[in-house]
Enzyme design. Structure first.
Site, mmCIF file in Angstrom:
data_model
loop_
_atom_site.group_PDB
_atom_site.id
_atom_site.type_symbol
_atom_site.label_atom_id
_atom_site.label_comp_id
_atom_site.label_asym_id
_atom_site.label_seq_id
_atom_site.Cartn_x
_atom_site.Cartn_y
_atom_site.Cartn_z
ATOM 1 N N LYS A 1 -63.867 4.384 -37.427
ATOM 2 C CA LYS A 1 -62.687 4.145 -38.025
ATOM 3 C C LYS A 1 -62.621 2.588 -38.685
ATOM 4 O O LYS A 1 -62.675 2.361 -39.852
ATOM 5 C CB LYS A 1 -61.359 4.401 -37.556
ATOM 6 C CG LYS A 1 -60.216 4.373 -38.479
ATOM 7 C CD LYS A 1 -58.830 4.561 -37.432
ATOM 8 C CE LYS A 1 -59.048 5.984 -36.648
ATOM 9 N NZ LYS A 1 -57.825 6.476 -35.749
ATOM 10 N N LYS B 1 -59.717 2.912 -26.480
ATOM 11 C CA LYS B 1 -58.410 3.751 -26.338
ATOM 12 C C LYS B 1 -57.870 3.830 -25.147
ATOM 13 O O LYS B 1 -58.648 3.491 -24.272
ATOM 14 C CB LYS B 1 -58.788 5.018 -26.996
ATOM 15 C CG LYS B 1 -57.589 6.029 -27.596
ATOM 16 C CD LYS B 1 -57.203 5.453 -29.068
ATOM 17 C CE LYS B 1 -56.094 6.166 -29.500
ATOM 18 N NZ LYS B 1 -56.087 5.971 -30.975
HETATM 19 P P1 NAD Z 1 -45.900 10.760 -31.535
HETATM 20 O O1 NAD Z 1 -45.690 11.049 -30.411
HETATM 21 O O2 NAD Z 1 -45.055 9.777 -32.589
HETATM 22 O O3 NAD Z 1 -45.567 12.255 -32.587
HETATM 23 C C1 NAD Z 1 -46.354 13.100 -32.274
HETATM 24 C C2 NAD Z 1 -45.538 14.537 -32.529
HETATM 25 O O4 NAD Z 1 -46.180 15.712 -32.606
HETATM 26 C C3 NAD Z 1 -44.410 14.716 -31.241
HETATM 27 O O5 NAD Z 1 -42.981 14.660 -31.876
HETATM 28 C C4 NAD Z 1 -44.752 15.977 -30.833
HETATM 29 O O6 NAD Z 1 -43.372 16.391 -30.335
HETATM 30 C C5 NAD Z 1 -45.327 16.661 -31.879
HETATM 31 N N1 NAD Z 1 -46.039 17.809 -31.397
HETATM 32 C C6 NAD Z 1 -46.924 18.032 -30.315
HETATM 33 N N2 NAD Z 1 -47.610 18.967 -30.260
HETATM 34 C C7 NAD Z 1 -47.175 19.906 -31.392
HETATM 35 C C8 NAD Z 1 -47.491 21.128 -31.858
HETATM 36 N N3 NAD Z 1 -48.306 21.988 -31.151
HETATM 37 N N4 NAD Z 1 -46.940 21.530 -33.031
HETATM 38 C C9 NAD Z 1 -46.066 20.603 -33.550
HETATM 39 N N5 NAD Z 1 -45.592 19.293 -33.072
HETATM 40 C C10 NAD Z 1 -46.304 18.899 -32.051
HETATM 41 O O7 NAD Z 1 -47.394 10.427 -32.234
HETATM 42 P P2 NAD Z 1 -48.190 9.811 -33.409
HETATM 43 O O8 NAD Z 1 -48.295 8.255 -33.313
HETATM 44 O O9 NAD Z 1 -47.347 10.349 -34.633
HETATM 45 O O10 NAD Z 1 -49.624 10.333 -33.223
HETATM 46 C C11 NAD Z 1 -49.795 11.664 -33.645
HETATM 47 C C12 NAD Z 1 -51.544 11.842 -33.903
HETATM 48 O O11 NAD Z 1 -51.796 10.829 -34.950
HETATM 49 C C13 NAD Z 1 -52.249 11.475 -32.718
HETATM 50 O O12 NAD Z 1 -53.205 12.459 -32.929
HETATM 51 C C14 NAD Z 1 -52.537 10.159 -32.837
HETATM 52 O O13 NAD Z 1 -53.691 9.857 -32.072
HETATM 53 C C15 NAD Z 1 -52.733 10.230 -34.180
HETATM 54 N N6 NAD Z 1 -52.761 8.493 -34.641
HETATM 55 C C16 NAD Z 1 -51.459 7.900 -34.615
HETATM 56 C C17 NAD Z 1 -51.401 6.522 -35.284
HETATM 57 C C18 NAD Z 1 -50.294 5.754 -34.806
HETATM 58 O O14 NAD Z 1 -50.407 4.624 -35.518
HETATM 59 N N7 NAD Z 1 -49.165 6.011 -34.297
HETATM 60 C C19 NAD Z 1 -52.592 6.043 -35.750
HETATM 61 C C20 NAD Z 1 -53.588 6.794 -35.735
HETATM 62 C C21 NAD Z 1 -53.816 8.180 -35.526
#
Ligand code: NAD
Length: 475
Positions: free
Chosen positions: A99, A111
């Site tokens: 990335k 990570k």
């Molecule tokens: P988060 O914890 O804020 O939100 C994730 C949400 O997904 C939670 O509310 C959870 O309840 C929900 N969830 C879990 N399983 C589910 C399912 N089966 N169906 C529907 N909802 C479900 O996390 P986030 O920071 O939004 O991260 C989400 C994804 O994005 C992860 O894969 C993370 O690695 C990726 N990501 C996050 C960031 C960041 O800046 N936060 C950056 C790049 C990638």
């Protein structure tokens, strides 16, 4: 062990390795160099005790993986999740390297993972766990502004980042200490726009993809975001902001799912209002005219043009890929589409915007935050007023030479010097647009490559390969 019996994390890591191997076959680098780019450079596991309120102890398992030291510091989020394991963290760390290379952010990938369900712990216990995890990383020199800089991921946010910064600064005080972590609250030397950055980046990625007429013609879709029906899985940081910005950009968000179930309304959901509804009722369900959808994951198979999985890995797999109706998948989450599912989807002519491009907005703005911390000045602070005065003079010159007064609205728009928010968002927009066309160009140049993920990997592997060769490590 059969593939079915592998843990989700191991499947995910194996998929990342197989995506890498396939893409590497389109590059000209020697085998040894490719192997060095592929492997994780450092893997650290720590187990530490947490004292519970009843006097018992619980052992907390945690990891930090530094995938590539070809650039320092390494960078990547910290995940708090019950099912996290070493392979999952390795997969996520690997994706961070590709990335960063893709969007030209000068970091290696890393990570972290802490094996807990944060919902089961009090705020005080979460603080203890976060501070202890940070201390373990400090002990091993695996955190620091020039070594390894964590950020939020699934299950963590600004609050945890503030605890990390404070713990680090106590143990390793110094002028750059607060650059040891990004995604901090604004009052703790964070940056405007970081919280929204990943979701905003997902929106920019989609907006760019749907702007290319040739590609939309192949999918039988019109150009532009206006009216495109979008479904989002996960209503956390990435999912909520992606949905909000897509709606603001003209799309109709018809479905959102969370672990408790989903809601679907073909006329469109009001994202900010739905967020309020979930806060007030504790659930997405029973929202106005929307239909409740259970089980939650069945929403992935509903009618839409664009699907944004923004929860966890392995959500679109061999078992449901054939039923996906979306023509475009934007991977907000890391690893939401398995390698088996990808084959099925590509055969169905689905356009997939790969995770390590689509969710790169977070690390891009984290990079800006890190720069701000090291320079100790916020973007726009020095130039804003100067720009305002300069622009006022230009308007006065135009008005006196044309004899026509510029309208008050236009004047305000032109005069305004850029502040931190403007600069962060424009830097993010530029990064996402440039990277999209770079991936597309790689795809166009390599006639044998059929998909954006492989093209994105090729582009990143080539950049990392050149960095290794030019550093003199590989002849
Ligand atoms: P988060 O914890 O804020 O939100 C994730 C949400 O997904 C939670 O509310 C959870 O309840 C929900 N969830 C879990 N399983 C589910 C399912 N089966 N169906 C529907 N909802 C479900 O996390 P986030 O920071 O939004 O991260 C989400 C994804 O994005 C992860 O894969 C993370 O690695 C990726 N990501 C996050 C960031 C960041 O800046 N936060 C950056 C790049 C990638």
């Amino acid at each position: 062990m059969s593939k079915d019996h592998l843990s989700e994390g191991t499947k995910f890591y194996n998929d990342v390795l197989s995506f890498f191997d396939y893409a590497a076959s389109f590059t000209k680098h020697p085998k040894g160099l490719l192997e060095q780019i592929k492997v994780c450079n450092s893997v650290y596991e720590t187990n530490f005790p947490l004292r519970l309120d009843n006097g018992d102890y619980e052992v907390i398992r945690a990891w930090r993986v530094q995938h590539s030291h070809h650039k320092l510091p390494v960078k990547g989020g910290i995940r708090f999740a019950e099912n996290v394991n070493a392979d999952e963290v390795k997969a996520l760390a690997s994706l961070m390297t590709f990335k960063c290379a893709l969007v030209n952010v000068p970091f290696g990938g890393a990570k972290g993972g802490v094996k807990i369900n944060p919902k089961k712990y009090t705020d005080r216990q979460l603080e203890t766990i976060t501070r202890r995890y940070t201390t373990e990383l400090v002990k091993k020199e695996m955190i620091g502004p020039s070594i390894d800089v964590p950020a939020p991921d699934y299950g963590t946010g600004p609050r945890e980042m503030a605890w990390i910064a404070d713990t680090y600064a106590l143990l390793r005080p110094g002028i750059n200490a607060l650059g040891c972590v990004t995604g901090k609250p604004l009052s703790q030397h964070g940056i405007r726009g970081r919280k929204e950055a990943t979701g905003r980046g997902v929106f920019f990625a989609l907006r760019e993809a749907v702007s290319v007429k040739e590609d939309m013609d192949k999918l039988g879709l019109s150009v532009g975001l206006e009216g495109k029906r979008v479904i989002v899985q996960g209503f956390g940081n990435v999912g909520y902001h992606a949905a909000l910005f897509c709606q603001e950009g003209g799309a109709t968000v018809v479905g959102i799912s969370e672990y408790e179930g989903g809601v679907y309304d073909p006329n469109g959901l009001d994202i900010a209002d739905l967020f309020k509804h979930r806060l007030e009722t504790g659930s997405l369900l029973n929202y106005k005219n929307a239909k409740n959808i259970t089980p939650s994951n069945s929403l992935l198979e509903f009618e839409c043009d664009v699907l944004i999985p923004a929860a966890l890995e392995n959500q679109i797999h061999e078992g449901n890929a054939a039923n996906i109706k979306a023509k475009i998948i934007v991977e907000g989450a890391n690893g939401p589409v398995t390698a088996d599912a990808e084959k099925i989807l590509l055969a169905k002519n689905v356009l997939i915007l790969p995770d390590f491009y689509a969710n790169a907005g977070g690390v891009t703005v984290s990079y800006f935050e890190w720069l701000k911390n090291l320079s100790r000045v916020s973007f726009g602070k020095i130039t804003k007023r100067y720009d305002l005065m300069e622009n006022t003079r230009i308007i006065q010159a135009i008005e006196s030479s044309t004899g026509v007064a510029v309208s008050a609205d236009l004047r305000r728009l032109i005069e305004k010097g850029a502040d931190e928010n403007d600069l962060v968002n424009s830097g993010l927009e530029e990064t996402m647009i440039t990277a999209y066309h770079q991936i597309r160009e790689t795809l166009v140049q390599h006639k044998d490559i059929q998909d954006l993920r492989t093209a994105a990997f090729v582009s990143s592997i080539n950049k990392i390969g050149v960095a290794y060769i030019e550093s003199g490590i590989f002849p």
